[in-house]
Scaffold this active site. Structure first.
Site, PDB file in Angstrom:
ATOM      1  N   ASN A   1      14.058  -6.459   0.762  1.00 23.72           N
ATOM      2  CA  ASN A   1      14.124  -5.159   0.090  1.00 23.72           C
ATOM      3  C   ASN A   1      13.650  -4.052   1.026  1.00 23.72           C
ATOM      4  O   ASN A   1      12.775  -4.253   1.859  1.00 23.72           O
ATOM      5  CB  ASN A   1      13.309  -5.169  -1.212  1.00 23.72           C
ATOM      6  CG  ASN A   1      11.872  -4.703  -1.027  1.00 23.72           C
ATOM      7  OD1 ASN A   1      11.598  -3.492  -0.996  1.00 23.72           O
ATOM      8  ND2 ASN A   1      10.944  -5.650  -0.859  1.00 23.72           N
TER       9      ASN A   1
ATOM     10  N   PHE B   1       9.393   2.648  -2.152  1.00 19.76           N
ATOM     11  CA  PHE B   1       8.508   3.250  -3.168  1.00 19.76           C
ATOM     12  C   PHE B   1       9.244   4.268  -4.049  1.00 19.76           C
ATOM     13  O   PHE B   1       8.796   5.404  -4.239  1.00 19.76           O
ATOM     14  CB  PHE B   1       7.298   3.951  -2.523  1.00 19.76           C
ATOM     15  CG  PHE B   1       6.353   3.062  -1.773  1.00 19.76           C
ATOM     16  CD1 PHE B   1       6.352   1.686  -1.921  1.00 19.76           C
ATOM     17  CD2 PHE B   1       5.405   3.628  -0.892  1.00 19.76           C
ATOM     18  CE1 PHE B   1       5.443   0.879  -1.224  1.00 19.76           C
ATOM     19  CE2 PHE B   1       4.504   2.831  -0.192  1.00 19.76           C
ATOM     20  CZ  PHE B   1       4.530   1.464  -0.354  1.00 19.76           C
TER      21      PHE B   1
ATOM     22  N   SER C   1       3.460  -2.042   3.087  1.00 18.81           N
ATOM     23  CA  SER C   1       4.908  -2.097   2.904  1.00 18.81           C
ATOM     24  C   SER C   1       5.595  -1.716   4.204  1.00 18.81           C
ATOM     25  O   SER C   1       5.203  -0.741   4.848  1.00 18.81           O
ATOM     26  CB  SER C   1       5.343  -1.130   1.808  1.00 18.81           C
ATOM     27  OG  SER C   1       6.739  -0.927   1.915  1.00 18.81           O
TER      28      SER C   1
ATOM     29  N   ASN D   1       8.493  -0.445   4.390  1.00 20.28           N
ATOM     30  CA  ASN D   1       9.600   0.473   4.101  1.00 20.28           C
ATOM     31  C   ASN D   1       9.236   1.954   4.063  1.00 20.28           C
ATOM     32  O   ASN D   1      10.067   2.781   3.736  1.00 20.28           O
ATOM     33  CB  ASN D   1      10.258   0.064   2.779  1.00 20.28           C
ATOM     34  CG  ASN D   1      10.777  -1.361   2.849  1.00 20.28           C
ATOM     35  OD1 ASN D   1      11.386  -1.736   3.847  1.00 20.28           O
ATOM     36  ND2 ASN D   1      10.485  -2.151   1.833  1.00 20.28           N
ATOM     37  N   THR D   2       7.984   2.286   4.354  1.00 18.32           N
ATOM     38  CA  THR D   2       7.598   3.690   4.501  1.00 18.32           C
ATOM     39  C   THR D   2       7.149   3.850   5.947  1.00 18.32           C
ATOM     40  O   THR D   2       6.170   3.225   6.357  1.00 18.32           O
ATOM     41  CB  THR D   2       6.445   4.047   3.531  1.00 18.32           C
ATOM     42  OG1 THR D   2       6.929   3.905   2.198  1.00 18.32           O
ATOM     43  CG2 THR D   2       5.950   5.472   3.742  1.00 18.32           C
TER      44      THR D   2
ATOM     45  N   LYS E   1      -4.222  -4.221   0.019  1.00 18.42           N
ATOM     46  CA  LYS E   1      -3.141  -5.217   0.162  1.00 18.42           C
ATOM     47  C   LYS E   1      -2.624  -5.197   1.588  1.00 18.42           C
ATOM     48  O   LYS E   1      -2.257  -4.135   2.103  1.00 18.42           O
ATOM     49  CB  LYS E   1      -2.007  -4.899  -0.822  1.00 18.42           C
ATOM     50  CG  LYS E   1      -0.870  -5.911  -0.766  1.00 18.42           C
ATOM     51  CD  LYS E   1       0.050  -5.781  -1.960  1.00 18.42           C
ATOM     52  CE  LYS E   1       1.214  -6.746  -1.876  1.00 18.42           C
ATOM     53  NZ  LYS E   1       2.107  -6.649  -3.042  1.00 18.42           N
TER      54      LYS E   1
ATOM     55  N   ASN F   1       1.793  -8.892   1.487  1.00 21.00           N
ATOM     56  CA  ASN F   1       3.020  -8.157   1.200  1.00 21.00           C
ATOM     57  C   ASN F   1       4.210  -8.886   1.846  1.00 21.00           C
ATOM     58  O   ASN F   1       4.067 -10.014   2.323  1.00 21.00           O
ATOM     59  CB  ASN F   1       2.880  -6.718   1.737  1.00 21.00           C
ATOM     60  CG  ASN F   1       3.621  -5.712   0.870  1.00 21.00           C
ATOM     61  OD1 ASN F   1       4.777  -5.957   0.507  1.00 21.00           O
ATOM     62  ND2 ASN F   1       2.982  -4.615   0.534  1.00 21.00           N
TER      63      ASN F   1
HETATM   64  C1  LIG Z   1      12.058  -5.859  -4.633  1.00 23.83           C
HETATM   65  C2  LIG Z   1      10.614  -5.883  -4.241  1.00 23.83           C
HETATM   66  C3  LIG Z   1       9.875  -4.714  -4.323  1.00 23.83           C
HETATM   67  C4  LIG Z   1       8.537  -4.723  -3.966  1.00 23.83           C
HETATM   68  N1  LIG Z   1       7.810  -3.572  -4.081  1.00 23.83           N
HETATM   69  C5  LIG Z   1       6.490  -3.590  -3.793  1.00 23.83           C
HETATM   70  C6  LIG Z   1       5.719  -2.431  -3.966  1.00 23.83           C
HETATM   71  O1  LIG Z   1       6.182  -1.389  -4.413  1.00 23.83           O
HETATM   72  N2  LIG Z   1       4.393  -2.487  -3.625  1.00 23.83           N
HETATM   73  C7  LIG Z   1       3.801  -3.645  -3.150  1.00 23.83           C
HETATM   74  O2  LIG Z   1       2.597  -3.649  -2.879  1.00 23.83           O
HETATM   75  N3  LIG Z   1       4.535  -4.771  -2.981  1.00 23.83           N
HETATM   76  C8  LIG Z   1       5.839  -4.763  -3.297  1.00 23.83           C
HETATM   77  N4  LIG Z   1       6.574  -5.904  -3.143  1.00 23.83           N
HETATM   78  C9  LIG Z   1       5.924  -7.091  -2.555  1.00 23.83           C
HETATM   79  C10 LIG Z   1       5.438  -8.064  -3.618  1.00 23.83           C
HETATM   80  O3  LIG Z   1       4.438  -7.490  -4.432  1.00 23.83           O
HETATM   81  C11 LIG Z   1       4.856  -9.332  -2.943  1.00 23.83           C
HETATM   82  O4  LIG Z   1       3.716  -8.977  -2.181  1.00 23.83           O
HETATM   83  C12 LIG Z   1       5.859 -10.004  -2.015  1.00 23.83           C
HETATM   84  O5  LIG Z   1       7.166  -9.930  -2.551  1.00 23.83           O
HETATM   85  C13 LIG Z   1       5.518 -11.482  -1.794  1.00 23.83           C
HETATM   86  O6  LIG Z   1       5.517 -12.202  -2.996  1.00 23.83           O
HETATM   87  P1  LIG Z   1       6.799 -13.105  -3.497  1.00 23.83           P
HETATM   88  O7  LIG Z   1       7.177 -13.953  -2.330  1.00 23.83           O
HETATM   89  O8  LIG Z   1       6.288 -13.839  -4.673  1.00 23.83           O
HETATM   90  O9  LIG Z   1       7.855 -12.127  -3.864  1.00 23.83           O
HETATM   91  C14 LIG Z   1       7.930  -5.916  -3.504  1.00 23.83           C
HETATM   92  C15 LIG Z   1       8.682  -7.087  -3.432  1.00 23.83           C
HETATM   93  C16 LIG Z   1       9.999  -7.089  -3.797  1.00 23.83           C
HETATM   94  C17 LIG Z   1      10.780  -8.374  -3.720  1.00 23.83           C
END
Ligand SMILES: Cc1cc2nc3c(=O)[nH]c(=O)nc-3n(C[C@H](O)[C@H](O)[C@H](O)COP(=O)(O)O)c2cc1C
Length: 360
Positions: free
Chosen positions: A116, A120, A189, A191-192, A228, A257
């Site tokens: 992704n 934000f 993240s 992405n910023t 985080k 993350n």
């Molecule tokens: C589509 C998507 C959007 C995410 N957006 C955020 C976010 O806005 N802020 C954040 O701290 N982590 C974000 N994450 C990261 C998740 O909170 C998590 O740390 C990461 O996906 C690893 O966990 P998982 O393997 O169970 O998905 C996002 C993950 C995904 C897949």
């Protein structure tokens, strides 16, 4: 044979991933709005044996929903009805922003992963705060003291220069700390642009100090504060963050993350390339997320709450994280593949296998 993976292939796998998310989340909220969620909650409620104390709070289960699924606090009650012990809302920024251009969410089905670069997208701290306040009041009225916990995750507005990041986080802390059970500073993240530079100790220290000061002044109470971090930090940087968290008396660390690495994927190279830049999450993240968790626990002893996230798919995965030193565990990507009964299934498995963690 499990029903949802078949349904997923038939209904969602051909569809743009963000559109599928919108439809799925809309359906979950509709089930709540029409009252069916109450019936559902009888089936999905975590066993009382899973109750976990952490951060000075009581969590109905150690297993919760990671940030990013409900970025704007639109479905907290509905998600609680699915059995999550906590829901981390966000990332929310000081100002409203649209995020990156679409498409920005891609599945790598062979890897049970997604990429992704959402960036934000959210309608800003001032708009989200009242929604969280309302959900919190509703959860309190319905579940009492053992209600699902609401975490609030804050990040930097893209248009704000890195030098002005502290003020932007202050805006979010001021608006959101009063409605948060715990607050997370997201500096990880991918992405910023530039955000992850804030993970270096010299920039992180004043940022965390400002957020703590602002949140306590606004909320009139001590709001548990966590940071985080990314799985792509070097081991030395992970150790630095652990030391800083201890030195500053933070309440915990969330690890991890998404990753910018694309190593070891089973998906065809052209599918990986087509997804493009962004954070990879899901099963391929498991090994590094577990490694970072172990490293953090070794560094901080019993002094901090560690929240494990990254590649968690099953009750056994949750148990492995708890055994490795996590106090709480989160997941996101597997929810997309496993469907709405995922948290309930994880909780059921956990109730058979785990003695819940006690306040750490
Ligand atoms: C589509 C998507 C959007 C995410 N957006 C955020 C976010 O806005 N802020 C954040 O701290 N982590 C974000 N994450 C990261 C998740 O909170 C998590 O740390 C990461 O996906 C690893 O966990 P998982 O393997 O169970 O998905 C996002 C993950 C995904 C897949």
């Amino acid at each position: 044979m499990r029903f949802y993976p078949l349904f997923f292939r038939a209904a969602f796998s051909w569809m743009d991933a963000e559109r599928a998310h919108r439809i799925g989340f809309g359906a979950i909220r509709a089930v709540h709005t029409c009252g069916l969620g109450r019936l559902l909650a009888r089936y999905t409620a975590p066993s009382p044996s899973l109750r976990t104390e952490a951060l000075g709070l009581v969590f109905p289960s150690p297993f919760g929903l990671a940030a990013g699924f409900d970025k704007e606090g639109r479905g907290i009650e509905a998600l609680a009805e699915l059995g999550f012990g906590h829901i981390e809302v966000g990332t929310i920024t000081g100002q409203a922003q649209p995020g990156n251009p679409q498409p920005r969410l891609f599945r790598l089905i062979e890897d049970r992963a997604v990429v992704n670069r959402m960036g934000f997208n959210n309608d800003g701290a001032a708009a989200v705060a009242p929604r969280i306040a309302a959900a919190r009041a509703a959860l309190e009225a319905r579940y009492g003291a053992a209600r699902p916990v609401i975490g609030v995750n804050i990040g930097k507005t893209r248009a704000v220069e890195l030098e002005d990041a502290v003020e932007d986080y202050r805006v979010s802390a001021r608006e959101l700390a009063p409605v948060a059970d715990y607050l997370v500073v997201n500096v990880s993240s991918p992405n910023t642009p530039g955000l992850r530079l804030l993970q270096s100790v010299e920039t992180l220290r004043p940022l965390l100090a400002a957020v703590r000061e602002e949140s306590e002044a606004a909320a009139g109470r001590r709001v548990p504060l966590l940071v985080k971090i990314a799985p792509d930090l070097s081991d030395a940087d992970v150790d630095d963050v652990a030391r800083l968290a201890l030195e500053m008396g933070l309440d915990g660390i969330i690890a991890t993350n998404t990753t910018i690495s694309r190593e070891g994927l089973a998906s065809p190279a052209d599918a990986v390339e087509a997804a493009g830049a962004g954070g990879l999450s899901g099963a391929p993240l498991k090994r590094r997320a577990l490694e970072v968790l172990r490293r953090l626990r070794a560094a901080v002893g019993d002094r901090l709450t560690l929240v494990a996230v990254g590649g968690v798919e099953t009750a056994e995965d949750v148990r492995e994280r708890l055994d490795a030193g996590a106090t709480l565990v989160q997941g996101y990507t597997a929810f997309l593949y496993e469907g709405p009964f995922w948290a309930a299934a994880v909780n059921r498995g956990l109730a058979h296998t785990v003695a819940p963690a006690r306040s750490r």
